[in-house]
Write an enzyme that holds these catalytic residues in place. Structure first.
Site, mmCIF file in Angstrom:
data_model
loop_
_atom_site.group_PDB
_atom_site.id
_atom_site.type_symbol
_atom_site.label_atom_id
_atom_site.label_comp_id
_atom_site.label_asym_id
_atom_site.label_seq_id
_atom_site.Cartn_x
_atom_site.Cartn_y
_atom_site.Cartn_z
ATOM 1 N N TYR A 138 0.612 -1.251 0.006
ATOM 2 C CA TYR A 138 0.003 0.197 0.173
ATOM 3 C C TYR A 138 0.757 1.246 0.027
ATOM 4 O O TYR A 138 0.564 2.250 0.101
ATOM 5 C CB TYR A 138 -1.101 0.069 1.227
ATOM 6 C CG TYR A 138 -1.971 -0.682 1.042
ATOM 7 C CD1 TYR A 138 -2.272 -2.361 0.736
ATOM 8 C CD2 TYR A 138 -3.248 0.037 0.958
ATOM 9 C CE1 TYR A 138 -3.414 -2.574 0.779
ATOM 10 C CE2 TYR A 138 -4.717 -0.546 0.602
ATOM 11 C CZ TYR A 138 -4.359 -2.241 1.063
ATOM 12 O OH TYR A 138 -5.787 -2.386 0.352
ATOM 13 N N LYS A 182 2.506 -15.162 2.481
ATOM 14 C CA LYS A 182 3.102 -16.228 1.063
ATOM 15 C C LYS A 182 4.804 -16.384 1.282
ATOM 16 O O LYS A 182 4.836 -15.929 0.628
ATOM 17 C CB LYS A 182 2.462 -15.163 0.365
ATOM 18 C CG LYS A 182 2.937 -14.867 -1.005
ATOM 19 C CD LYS A 182 1.904 -16.720 -0.590
ATOM 20 C CE LYS A 182 1.987 -17.291 -2.694
ATOM 21 N NZ LYS A 182 0.883 -19.133 -2.846
ATOM 22 N N ASP A 205 -3.288 -18.258 0.797
ATOM 23 C CA ASP A 205 -4.371 -18.951 -0.336
ATOM 24 C C ASP A 205 -5.106 -19.961 0.464
ATOM 25 O O ASP A 205 -6.062 -19.843 1.006
ATOM 26 C CB ASP A 205 -3.416 -19.204 -1.590
ATOM 27 C CG ASP A 205 -1.792 -20.035 -1.230
ATOM 28 O OD1 ASP A 205 -1.582 -19.870 0.001
ATOM 29 O OD2 ASP A 205 -1.826 -20.601 -2.141
ATOM 30 N N ASP A 251 -6.561 -6.973 4.662
ATOM 31 C CA ASP A 251 -7.593 -6.142 3.449
ATOM 32 C C ASP A 251 -8.529 -8.256 3.389
ATOM 33 O O ASP A 251 -9.820 -7.735 3.363
ATOM 34 C CB ASP A 251 -7.103 -5.222 2.339
ATOM 35 C CG ASP A 251 -8.127 -4.422 2.106
ATOM 36 O OD1 ASP A 251 -9.341 -4.004 2.800
ATOM 37 O OD2 ASP A 251 -8.734 -4.463 0.422
ATOM 38 N N ASP A 254 -13.131 -9.224 4.672
ATOM 39 C CA ASP A 254 -14.482 -9.453 3.657
ATOM 40 C C ASP A 254 -14.036 -10.972 3.581
ATOM 41 O O ASP A 254 -15.683 -11.059 3.139
ATOM 42 C CB ASP A 254 -13.277 -8.266 2.399
ATOM 43 C CG ASP A 254 -13.842 -7.128 1.614
ATOM 44 O OD1 ASP A 254 -13.192 -6.500 3.094
ATOM 45 O OD2 ASP A 254 -14.590 -6.841 1.292
HETATM 46 C C1 IPM Z 1 -10.708 -1.225 4.105
HETATM 47 C C2 IPM Z 1 -10.643 -0.681 2.525
HETATM 48 C C3 IPM Z 1 -9.610 0.668 2.162
HETATM 49 C C4 IPM Z 1 -8.423 -0.660 2.599
HETATM 50 C C5 IPM Z 1 -9.505 0.877 0.841
HETATM 51 C C6 IPM Z 1 -10.211 2.163 0.621
HETATM 52 C C7 IPM Z 1 -8.100 1.760 0.683
HETATM 53 O O1 IPM Z 1 -10.891 -1.145 2.025
HETATM 54 O O2 IPM Z 1 -10.168 -0.171 5.034
HETATM 55 O O3 IPM Z 1 -10.438 -2.010 4.200
HETATM 56 O O4 IPM Z 1 -7.362 -0.528 1.276
HETATM 57 O O5 IPM Z 1 -7.666 -0.724 3.260
HETATM 58 MN MN MN Z 2 -11.417 -3.385 2.741
#
Ligand code: IPM
Ligand code: MN
Ligand code: NAD
Length: 342
Positions: free
Chosen positions: A137, A179, A212, A236, A240
């Site tokens: 990042y 990884k 993975d 990240d 999710d």
């Molecule tokens: C999160 C989001 C952010 C990230 C983006 C919007 C920059 O996806 O906070 O999870 O990737 O950290």
């Molecule tokens: Mn995110």
């Protein structure tokens, strides 16, 4: 008198932030609030996603509550155009918020709201500890007409400090996700985590898992995890995936913390959900639960944090379901249901 900076941001951000402030006012009557534009809204007003004034306001505050930023209006592939996400990344970097805690606590009442089988989810209570200010990042970026690159860089110090957070948070074990079969940064990550473990945390069981495989195990056997510690990009993506154990990304809160004394930022894991913005259908519970983390980690108000979490749990147990959870409740109805249980 706690002072809280609120940044509604874009899309559903303002819709989920307003009711969260209403709830915080109930729980902490002497708190003061200061609201600022951030992200796309700030680009529209000031040409940049985060102004110096807003950053200074955050630094002066006790905690920051953020909605979400971004949306199609500001989506661009032009490397020179401002992006809403630059506000988010700039804030994390400038405040030194290296530790991102994403608790995944699927509620029994929501087991059937998850696309995964109830038997698989049962007993899951895990924490993703995501490194937030390093890795790909924040490494050097290049772009020419014909090629582009993003550098993934970590220092031993950065790995040690996030691993320390994970070991301290562990109840039964730490799973370090990397990884290391491919990436040099991962091999150094793994070695550093093990050295710290041997020196300071040898009583905490430690496992390594390739990312993975970790993605697969999160779906196949989530209850096997306690604390997952991983680098920025992996964290990240994995968080999710883990969100779906709770039924919806609209349920997952987060706390972004720095060194002692820096204000933390508290925000839902989801984004600005442009597809449902303005419909009144956004699930505000991830933001309510982020406010609970703000109470606990930002203001040290443990009882108030627990009160809010219980009110959310009770509302869900009583049947509250927004659309993302398969129901019909609006943002306003979800807010009323939680307020009634406070
Ligand atoms: C999160 C989001 C952010 C990230 C983006 C919007 C920059 O996806 O906070 O999870 O990737 O950290
Ligand atoms: Mn995110
Ligand atoms: P998203 O999380 O905004 O939405 C993904 C899907 O989940 C959408 O279908 C959305 O409707 C749904 N969803 C998300 N939150 C919800 C909620 N509270 N209630 C009900 N449904 C919800 O991800 P995206 O669409 O990939 O990204 C949209 C924008 O948000 C992008 O600009 C992205 O950069 C940004 N983003 C910001 C943050 C942040 O501010 N922390 C986090 C992630 C993405």
């Amino acid at each position: 008198m706690p002072h809280i900076v609120t940044l509604p941001g874009d899309g559903i951000g303002p819709e989920i932030l307003a009711p969260t402030v209403e709830i915080l006012r109930e729980l902490v009557p002497d708190a003061t609030f200061e609201q600022h534009v951030f992200g796309g809204a700030s680009i529209d007003e000031h040409g940049t996603a985060m102004t110096d004034e807003v950053l200074e306001a955050m630094k002066r505050s006790d905690a920051v509550l953020l909605g979400a930023v971004g949306g199609p209006k500001w989506d661009t592939t032009d490397p020179n155009a401002p992006r809403p996400e630059q506000g988010l990344l700039g804030m994390r970097k400038e405040l030194g918020l290296f530790a991102n805690l994403r608790p995944v606590r699927p509620l029994e009442a929501l087991y059937d709201a998850s696309p995964l089988k109830r038997e698989g989810i049962e007993g899951t209570d895990l924490l993703v500890v995501r490194e937030l200010t390093g890795g790909i990042y924040f490494g050097e970026k290049t772009r020419t007409a014909t090629d582009a690159s993003d550098l993934c860089h970590y220092t031993v110090k950065e790995v040690e400090r996030i691993a320390r957070v994970a070991f301290k948070a562990a109840r039964t074990k730490v799973t370090s996700v990397d990884k290391a079969n491919v990436l040099e940064t991962s091999r150094q990550w793994r070695q550093t985590v093990h050295e710290l473990h041997a020196e300071e945390f040898s009583s905490v069981p430690l496992d390594d898992l390739l990312v993975d495989n970790a993605a697969m195990q999160l779906v196949a056997a989530p209850s096997d995890f306690d604390v997952i510690v991983t680098e920025n990009l992996f964290g990240d993506i994995l968080s999710d995936i883990a969100a779906m154990l709770t039924g919806s990304i609209g349920m997952l809160p987060s706390a972004s913390l720095g060194e002692d004394g820096t204000p933390g930022v508290f925000e839902p894991v989801h984004g600005s959900a442009p597809d449902i913005a303005g419909t009144g259908a956004a699930n505000p519970l991830a933001t309510f639960l982020s406010a609970a983390l703000l109470l606990r980690h930002g203001l040290g108000l443990q009882d108030e944090a627990r009160t809010l979490e219980s009110a959310v749990d009770q509302a869900l147990t009583q049947g509250l379901r927004t659309r993302d959870l398969g129901g019909t409740a609006s943002t306003a109805e979800a807010t009323a249901a939680v307020l009634a249980n406070l």
